[in-house]
Design an enzyme around this catalytic site. Structure first.
Site, PDB file in Angstrom:
ATOM      1  N   SER A  32     -27.206  -2.474 -60.517  1.00  0.00           N
ATOM      2  CA  SER A  32     -25.803  -2.216 -60.799  1.00  0.00           C
ATOM      3  C   SER A  32     -25.166  -3.532 -61.640  1.00  0.00           C
ATOM      4  CB  SER A  32     -24.976  -2.190 -59.415  1.00  0.00           C
ATOM      5  OG  SER A  32     -23.499  -2.191 -59.661  1.00  0.00           O
ATOM      6  N   GLN A  33     -25.320  -4.583 -61.266  1.00  0.00           N
ATOM      7  CA  GLN A  33     -24.976  -5.715 -62.293  1.00  0.00           C
ATOM      8  C   GLN A  33     -25.736  -6.101 -63.310  1.00  0.00           C
ATOM      9  OE1 GLN A  33     -22.003  -7.530 -62.238  1.00  0.00           O
ATOM     10  NE2 GLN A  33     -21.211  -6.373 -60.370  1.00  0.00           N
ATOM     11  N   SER A  58     -36.937   0.695 -63.327  1.00  0.00           N
ATOM     12  CA  SER A  58     -36.094   0.514 -64.321  1.00  0.00           C
ATOM     13  C   SER A  58     -36.384   0.228 -65.722  1.00  0.00           C
ATOM     14  CB  SER A  58     -35.203  -0.621 -63.944  1.00  0.00           C
ATOM     15  OG  SER A  58     -34.641  -0.291 -62.584  1.00  0.00           O
ATOM     16  N   ASP A  88     -29.765 -10.154 -53.213  1.00  0.00           N
ATOM     17  CA  ASP A  88     -29.773 -11.599 -52.407  1.00  0.00           C
ATOM     18  C   ASP A  88     -30.991 -11.742 -51.757  1.00  0.00           C
ATOM     19  OD1 ASP A  88     -27.207 -12.084 -53.272  1.00  0.00           O
ATOM     20  OD2 ASP A  88     -26.297 -11.408 -51.694  1.00  0.00           O
ATOM     21  N   THR A  89     -31.599 -10.584 -50.946  1.00  0.00           N
ATOM     22  CA  THR A  89     -32.745 -10.682 -50.005  1.00  0.00           C
ATOM     23  C   THR A  89     -33.967 -11.008 -50.880  1.00  0.00           C
ATOM     24  OG1 THR A  89     -32.908  -8.342 -50.215  1.00  0.00           O
ATOM     25  CG2 THR A  89     -31.607  -9.204 -48.315  1.00  0.00           C
ATOM     26  N   GLN A  91     -33.946 -12.691 -53.916  1.00  0.00           N
ATOM     27  CA  GLN A  91     -33.859 -13.905 -54.729  1.00  0.00           C
ATOM     28  C   GLN A  91     -34.603 -15.233 -54.296  1.00  0.00           C
ATOM     29  OE1 GLN A  91     -29.732 -14.965 -55.658  1.00  0.00           O
ATOM     30  NE2 GLN A  91     -29.171 -12.839 -56.266  1.00  0.00           N
ATOM     31  N   HIS A 112     -23.321 -14.261 -57.207  1.00  0.00           N
ATOM     32  CA  HIS A 112     -23.016 -14.091 -55.760  1.00  0.00           C
ATOM     33  C   HIS A 112     -23.640 -15.557 -55.240  1.00  0.00           C
ATOM     34  CE1 HIS A 112     -23.313 -11.914 -51.586  1.00  0.00           C
ATOM     35  NE2 HIS A 112     -22.248 -12.475 -51.850  1.00  0.00           N
ATOM     36  N   GLY A 138     -21.216  -2.975 -61.070  1.00  0.00           N
ATOM     37  CA  GLY A 138     -21.549  -3.096 -62.531  1.00  0.00           C
ATOM     38  C   GLY A 138     -21.512  -2.111 -63.473  1.00  0.00           C
ATOM     39  N   SER A 214     -23.580  -5.113 -53.160  1.00  0.00           N
ATOM     40  CA  SER A 214     -24.869  -5.613 -52.984  1.00  0.00           C
ATOM     41  C   SER A 214     -25.313  -5.263 -51.626  1.00  0.00           C
ATOM     42  CB  SER A 214     -24.771  -7.324 -52.819  1.00  0.00           C
ATOM     43  OG  SER A 214     -23.737  -7.546 -51.636  1.00  0.00           O
TER      44      SER A 214
END
Length: 299
Positions: A32-33, A58, A88-89, A91, A112, A138, A214
């Site tokens: 999305s972002q 992607s 986040d998970t 990263q 974030h 996004g 997120s």
């Protein structure tokens, strides 16, 4: 400019886009972002590399949009600014994989504050660590940029090794369109916004909204949504965020394979309001409305 509450709002005049157009920027992730940042940067004249794992679904979309795609470790090693836009998970694992490619003077950037604020990522010394966070999903970041507009954003500096971390963050914010609307300096915290979330639910129901935010925000909403309908409940949830209880729970949930998250998500998807909502939204001419909005004006 500064409002009556002494909050500084930065706009285009406060940012020099040449700071980031002189860099190579690695955007890690194309969700999305990630897709919005990468495309907006590219259209602003920035040298962009999209970092995606081998076999990513992607990759084809990014390449079809004219973007260079490399694995995250290679992208990070070639870049001056590495932007963490994977969930986040994942990263922390991605950071471990790319950290050797970061050199003194580089910038590690987030959208974030979760992993840095709660100690899941401890950035190395010698690099700038910043956050540029559009306050919008996004697809709206991309859509408003295409219209010559922008979405408001936040910037934050966690580590200023070069002395120019803030200038770099503002430059990046300008390149993705945020300074067109206004950017506020903050800290590495988590914030939310009501209007945009309600708009997403109106357009596509709960599941479309959850798909646009997120996983961390989604888990918080699924597990705490019923608690924030009154002030006392809001205060209890805020306490859980501030004392780290929510973060510890979410980290444990991911280490266990997300069993509760998947159950909550399935229940949301199966809810009658989603089934009825799909039928109701099919009666609206969303596509026609959007086409009219995006059509160029007559000369």
């Amino acid at each position: 400019m500064t409002d009556e509450l002494n909050t500084t709002v930065y706009d285009d005049a406060d940012a020099d886009v040449s700071h980031v157009t002189d860099e190579t920027v690695a955007v890690l992730g194309y969700g999305s972002q990630g897709h919005a940042h990468a495309l907006n940067l590219h259209d602003s004249g920035v040298d962009v590399i999209v970092g995606l794992r081998e076999g990513s679904s992607s990759r084809e979309d990014a390449e079809a949009s004219g973007l260079t795609v490399k694995t995250p470790d290679v992208a990070a090693a070639e870049a001056d600014r590495v932007v963490m836009l994977v969930p986040d998970t994942v990263q922390p694992a991605v950071y471990e994989a790319i950290s050797d490619g970061l050199e003194p003077g580089d910038t590690l950037q987030f959208a974030h504050g979760f992993n840095v604020h709660y100690g899941q990522i401890e950035p190395q010394e010698g690099v700038d660590v910043t956050m540029v966070a559009p306050k919008s999903p996004g697809h709206l970041v991309r859509r408003t940029y295409d219209r010559g507009e922008g979405t408001p954003g936040l910037i934050a500096v966690y580590q200023d090794a070069t002395g120019t971390a803030k200038e770099g963050a503002l430059s990046y914010a300008k390149a993705i369109g945020c300074t067109r609307a206004g950017v506020i300096e903050t800290t590495f915290q988590c914030l939310n916004e009501l209007k945009l979330i309600v708009d997403l639910m109106y357009e596509g129901g709960h599941m479309e909204m959850w798909n646009s935010v997120s996983d961390t925000a989604e888990y918080g909403g699924l597990t705490r949504g019923a608690e924030v309908i009154n002030r006392e409940g809001m205060e209890d949830v805020l306490d859980e965020i501030q004392n780290g209880e929510f973060a510890r729970e979410w980290i444990t949930e991911n280490r266990a394979g997300r069993p509760s998250y998947e159950q909550y998500r399935q229940a949301e998807q199966d809810h009658e309001i989603e089934r009825v909502g799909d039928d109701l939204r099919s009666l609206f001419s969303w596509g026609e409305d959007e086409q009219r909005e995006e059509a160029p004006a007559d000369d």
